[in-house]
Write a protein that holds these residues in place. Sequence first.
Motif, PDB file in Angstrom:
ATOM      1  N   LEU A 136       0.800  -1.220   0.000  1.00  0.00           N
ATOM      2  CA  LEU A 136       0.000   0.000   0.000  1.00  0.00           C
ATOM      3  C   LEU A 136       0.832   1.270   0.000  1.00  0.00           C
ATOM      4  CD1 LEU A 136      -2.771  -0.931   2.603  1.00  0.00           C
ATOM      5  CD2 LEU A 136      -3.019  -0.818   0.129  1.00  0.00           C
ATOM      6  N   THR A 137       2.023   1.214   0.579  1.00  0.00           N
ATOM      7  CA  THR A 137       2.754   2.461   0.834  1.00  0.00           C
ATOM      8  C   THR A 137       4.151   2.536   0.225  1.00  0.00           C
ATOM      9  OG1 THR A 137       3.531   1.535   2.951  1.00  0.00           O
ATOM     10  CG2 THR A 137       1.514   2.859   2.994  1.00  0.00           C
ATOM     11  N   TRP A 138       4.627   1.503  -0.457  1.00  0.00           N
ATOM     12  CA  TRP A 138       6.010   1.539  -0.912  1.00  0.00           C
ATOM     13  C   TRP A 138       6.246   2.611  -1.974  1.00  0.00           C
ATOM     14  CZ3 TRP A 138       7.979   0.712  -5.831  1.00  0.00           C
ATOM     15  CH2 TRP A 138       7.095   0.184  -6.787  1.00  0.00           C
ATOM     16  N   ARG A 139       5.191   3.019  -2.662  1.00  0.00           N
ATOM     17  CA  ARG A 139       5.353   4.039  -3.695  1.00  0.00           C
ATOM     18  C   ARG A 139       5.350   5.466  -3.152  1.00  0.00           C
ATOM     19  NH1 ARG A 139       1.432   0.480  -5.890  1.00  0.00           N
ATOM     20  NH2 ARG A 139       2.042  -0.577  -7.835  1.00  0.00           N
ATOM     21  N   LEU A 140       5.081   5.652  -1.865  1.00  0.00           N
ATOM     22  CA  LEU A 140       5.001   6.995  -1.297  1.00  0.00           C
ATOM     23  C   LEU A 140       6.295   7.772  -1.513  1.00  0.00           C
ATOM     24  CD1 LEU A 140       3.192   6.389   2.107  1.00  0.00           C
ATOM     25  CD2 LEU A 140       2.216   7.360   0.025  1.00  0.00           C
ATOM     26  N   ARG A 141       6.144   9.023  -1.795  1.00  0.00           N
ATOM     27  CA  ARG A 141       7.309   9.890  -2.016  1.00  0.00           C
ATOM     28  C   ARG A 141       7.859  10.398  -0.687  1.00  0.00           C
ATOM     29  NH1 ARG A 141       7.565  12.593  -7.164  1.00  0.00           N
ATOM     30  NH2 ARG A 141       8.394  14.382  -6.011  1.00  0.00           N
ATOM     31  N   SER A 142       9.146  10.641  -0.622  1.00  0.00           N
ATOM     32  CA  SER A 142       9.765  11.138   0.606  1.00  0.00           C
ATOM     33  C   SER A 142       9.379  12.585   0.895  1.00  0.00           C
ATOM     34  CB  SER A 142      11.290  11.029   0.510  1.00  0.00           C
ATOM     35  OG  SER A 142      11.771  11.766  -0.611  1.00  0.00           O
ATOM     36  N   ASP A 143       8.919  13.322  -0.135  1.00  0.00           N
ATOM     37  CA  ASP A 143       8.511  14.711   0.078  1.00  0.00           C
ATOM     38  C   ASP A 143       7.015  14.838   0.360  1.00  0.00           C
ATOM     39  OD1 ASP A 143       7.434  14.133  -2.389  1.00  0.00           O
ATOM     40  OD2 ASP A 143       8.532  15.689  -3.486  1.00  0.00           O
ATOM     41  N   ASN A 144       6.335  13.692   0.507  1.00  0.00           N
ATOM     42  CA  ASN A 144       4.905  13.649   0.847  1.00  0.00           C
ATOM     43  C   ASN A 144       3.989  14.232  -0.228  1.00  0.00           C
ATOM     44  OD1 ASN A 144       5.428  12.487   3.400  1.00  0.00           O
ATOM     45  ND2 ASN A 144       5.797  14.507   4.287  1.00  0.00           N
ATOM     46  N   GLN A 145       4.506  14.390  -1.438  1.00  0.00           N
ATOM     47  CA  GLN A 145       3.680  14.862  -2.545  1.00  0.00           C
ATOM     48  C   GLN A 145       2.922  13.697  -3.174  1.00  0.00           C
ATOM     49  OE1 GLN A 145       3.236  18.226  -3.476  1.00  0.00           O
ATOM     50  NE2 GLN A 145       4.207  18.327  -1.444  1.00  0.00           N
ATOM     51  N   PRO A 146       1.800  13.968  -3.840  1.00  0.00           N
ATOM     52  CA  PRO A 146       1.023  12.886  -4.455  1.00  0.00           C
ATOM     53  C   PRO A 146       1.804  12.179  -5.561  1.00  0.00           C
ATOM     54  CG  PRO A 146      -0.265  14.914  -4.312  1.00  0.00           C
ATOM     55  CD  PRO A 146       1.134  15.286  -3.984  1.00  0.00           C
ATOM     56  N   VAL A 147       1.527  10.906  -5.716  1.00  0.00           N
ATOM     57  CA  VAL A 147       2.103  10.121  -6.814  1.00  0.00           C
ATOM     58  C   VAL A 147       1.119  10.193  -7.978  1.00  0.00           C
ATOM     59  CG1 VAL A 147       2.850   7.826  -7.548  1.00  0.00           C
ATOM     60  CG2 VAL A 147       3.308   8.600  -5.208  1.00  0.00           C
ATOM     61  N   TRP A 148       1.472  10.974  -9.004  1.00  0.00           N
ATOM     62  CA  TRP A 148       0.571  11.137 -10.142  1.00  0.00           C
ATOM     63  C   TRP A 148       0.773  10.016 -11.154  1.00  0.00           C
ATOM     64  CZ3 TRP A 148      -3.074  13.825  -8.409  1.00  0.00           C
ATOM     65  CH2 TRP A 148      -2.863  14.963  -7.631  1.00  0.00           C
ATOM     66  N   ILE A 149       0.033  10.054 -12.232  1.00  0.00           N
ATOM     67  CA  ILE A 149      -0.131   8.862 -13.066  1.00  0.00           C
ATOM     68  C   ILE A 149       1.172   8.368 -13.692  1.00  0.00           C
ATOM     69  CG2 ILE A 149      -0.782  10.187 -15.139  1.00  0.00           C
ATOM     70  CD1 ILE A 149      -2.839   7.824 -15.615  1.00  0.00           C
ATOM     71  N   ASN A 150       2.021   9.264 -14.174  1.00  0.00           N
ATOM     72  CA  ASN A 150       3.255   8.800 -14.828  1.00  0.00           C
ATOM     73  C   ASN A 150       4.160   8.076 -13.849  1.00  0.00           C
ATOM     74  OD1 ASN A 150       2.479   9.808 -17.316  1.00  0.00           O
ATOM     75  ND2 ASN A 150       3.494  11.789 -16.997  1.00  0.00           N
ATOM     76  N   GLU A 151       4.317   8.642 -12.658  1.00  0.00           N
ATOM     77  CA  GLU A 151       5.144   8.000 -11.642  1.00  0.00           C
ATOM     78  C   GLU A 151       4.498   6.701 -11.174  1.00  0.00           C
ATOM     79  OE1 GLU A 151       7.186   8.924  -7.259  1.00  0.00           O
ATOM     80  OE2 GLU A 151       5.992  10.476  -8.284  1.00  0.00           O
ATOM     81  N   TYR A 152       3.179   6.717 -11.019  1.00  0.00           N
ATOM     82  CA  TYR A 152       2.485   5.516 -10.558  1.00  0.00           C
ATOM     83  C   TYR A 152       2.653   4.373 -11.570  1.00  0.00           C
ATOM     84  CZ  TYR A 152      -1.289   2.492  -8.873  1.00  0.00           C
ATOM     85  OH  TYR A 152      -2.020   1.417  -8.406  1.00  0.00           O
ATOM     86  N   ARG A 153       2.539   4.684 -12.839  1.00  0.00           N
ATOM     87  CA  ARG A 153       2.689   3.636 -13.868  1.00  0.00           C
ATOM     88  C   ARG A 153       4.139   3.171 -13.963  1.00  0.00           C
ATOM     89  NH1 ARG A 153      -0.954   5.051 -19.115  1.00  0.00           N
ATOM     90  NH2 ARG A 153      -0.804   2.791 -19.377  1.00  0.00           N
ATOM     91  N   SER A 154       5.083   4.064 -13.718  1.00  0.00           N
ATOM     92  CA  SER A 154       6.493   3.656 -13.751  1.00  0.00           C
ATOM     93  C   SER A 154       6.844   2.726 -12.589  1.00  0.00           C
ATOM     94  CB  SER A 154       7.403   4.901 -13.707  1.00  0.00           C
ATOM     95  OG  SER A 154       7.371   5.502 -12.420  1.00  0.00           O
ATOM     96  N   LYS A 155       5.997   2.719 -11.570  1.00  0.00           N
ATOM     97  CA  LYS A 155       6.202   1.847 -10.408  1.00  0.00           C
ATOM     98  C   LYS A 155       5.212   0.686 -10.396  1.00  0.00           C
ATOM     99  CE  LYS A 155       8.067   5.527  -7.449  1.00  0.00           C
ATOM    100  NZ  LYS A 155       7.842   6.356  -6.227  1.00  0.00           N
ATOM    101  N   GLY A 156       4.817   0.242 -11.570  1.00  0.00           N
ATOM    102  CA  GLY A 156       3.965  -0.936 -11.662  1.00  0.00           C
ATOM    103  C   GLY A 156       2.479  -0.669 -11.579  1.00  0.00           C
ATOM    104  N   GLY A 157       2.105   0.585 -11.591  1.00  0.00           N
ATOM    105  CA  GLY A 157       0.697   0.927 -11.506  1.00  0.00           C
ATOM    106  C   GLY A 157      -0.082   0.547 -12.756  1.00  0.00           C
TER     107      GLY A 157
END
Length: 452
Positions: free
Chosen positions: A17-38
């Motif tokens: 549930l949380t491994w994709r969270l950013r260290s700066d607490n900003q939202p994970v938008w679609i491009n980053e989410y898909r690059s991480k297996g989304g």
Amino acid sequence: MIIKQIQFIRAEETHPLTWRLRSDNQPVWINEYRSKGGYIGAQKVLKGMTQQEVIKIVKDSGLKGRGGAGFPTGLKWSLMAQNNSNESINMCYLLCNADEMEPGTYKDRLLMEQMPHQLIEGILISAYALKAYRSYIFIRGEYIEASMNLRRAINEAESVGLLGKHILNTDFNLEIFLHTGAGRYICGEETALINSLEGRRPNPRSKPPFPAIAGLWGKPTCINNVETLSNIPAIFLHGVDWYKNLSKSKDTGTKMMGFSGRINNPGVWELPFGVTARELLQDYAGGMLSGLKLKAWQPGGAGTDFLTESHLDLPMEFSSINDAGSRLGTALAIAVDHKINMVSLVRNLELFFARESCGWCTPCRDGLPWSVKILSALEQKHGQVGDIELLEHLCRQLGPGKSFCAHALGAIEPLQSAIKYFRKEFEAGISEQTLNNNLIITGIQPNISKLL
């Protein structure tokens, strides 16, 4: 300790549930989410599985609802599918309950604010399994940032063909609508939520019929919690066996858990079922503030029974907490320190629950304000002999099967457990004058039955 903790939380293999969270607490938008297996899980489902296969996998995973009740998700879906077997109906609904108004609970807020696409992918897979072509996210009105982020994420998903018509070049269509609630705790009850969506007063409905048969606008409807739906993508990305092995308990997967109160590091963490409450409090929440001792704790929000320090070694799982006389609930625990008066604390909780009652049934509408009145008198040392027994009687009259929905049942849990473990604090609220009068008029006890 904090750095190690952040690294642990972000591990893909252990924290879906949380491994994709950013260290700066900003939202994970679609491009980053898909690059991480989304959306890989969604692609597997929509392009290679039948609805029955999807439901079976969720059943096999052992996923339980994360809203508090812990009902098996796959079983809930299968009941829905049976009632939607007639293709001529061609309309049913998937509702996401994001009305997170349980005091002391904030796990869904984190997931919606920082991982909105994970929820959308979970809705997409779930809607496909249920043959639902329309879904609503019913979100708490105060969650403004979460609402903004979800709206943007929905637009992003639509722009790349992950929502709308012919998703991923298949025959499946899905629309997701975000509905902002008006701030009523009772909307956490699924049929009250349905009434609110329909523009009605949010009173719970009589069951049967259950929502799986006749829910939103009379159509088959499935209601799942934010955290529940957010678990779905990882199950299809990594498989059932992997998901089951995440846990230290017979309850499978991980759970968003937390602690709040006067502690050193209040927060929420994704942890495997089976970690003890002591681990959660000491290793993650950093223990009590200097000079304070733990007096009591609630395992899963304000509507769960108090437990004591002797219960801290219980594993955080549904059955163990139930056996101890409480409920896991949301698994967002609340710590009570030794300087807090239990009568004052419970009076404050009962005042909240009394205000949030929909007023539909007499036990809840009249019983909860009555408990507040008695507790206020005890808090001010103006209590009468028999008040504690009267509170206990009220707890029985608001127990299982005595009111229209479970609101009153949750409301009296902290009261009944506080009396059980801290009765002397309630007895201290009975005035000296009343005690002296009772000594003079011996042998007379209040007749509770005549007061009800």
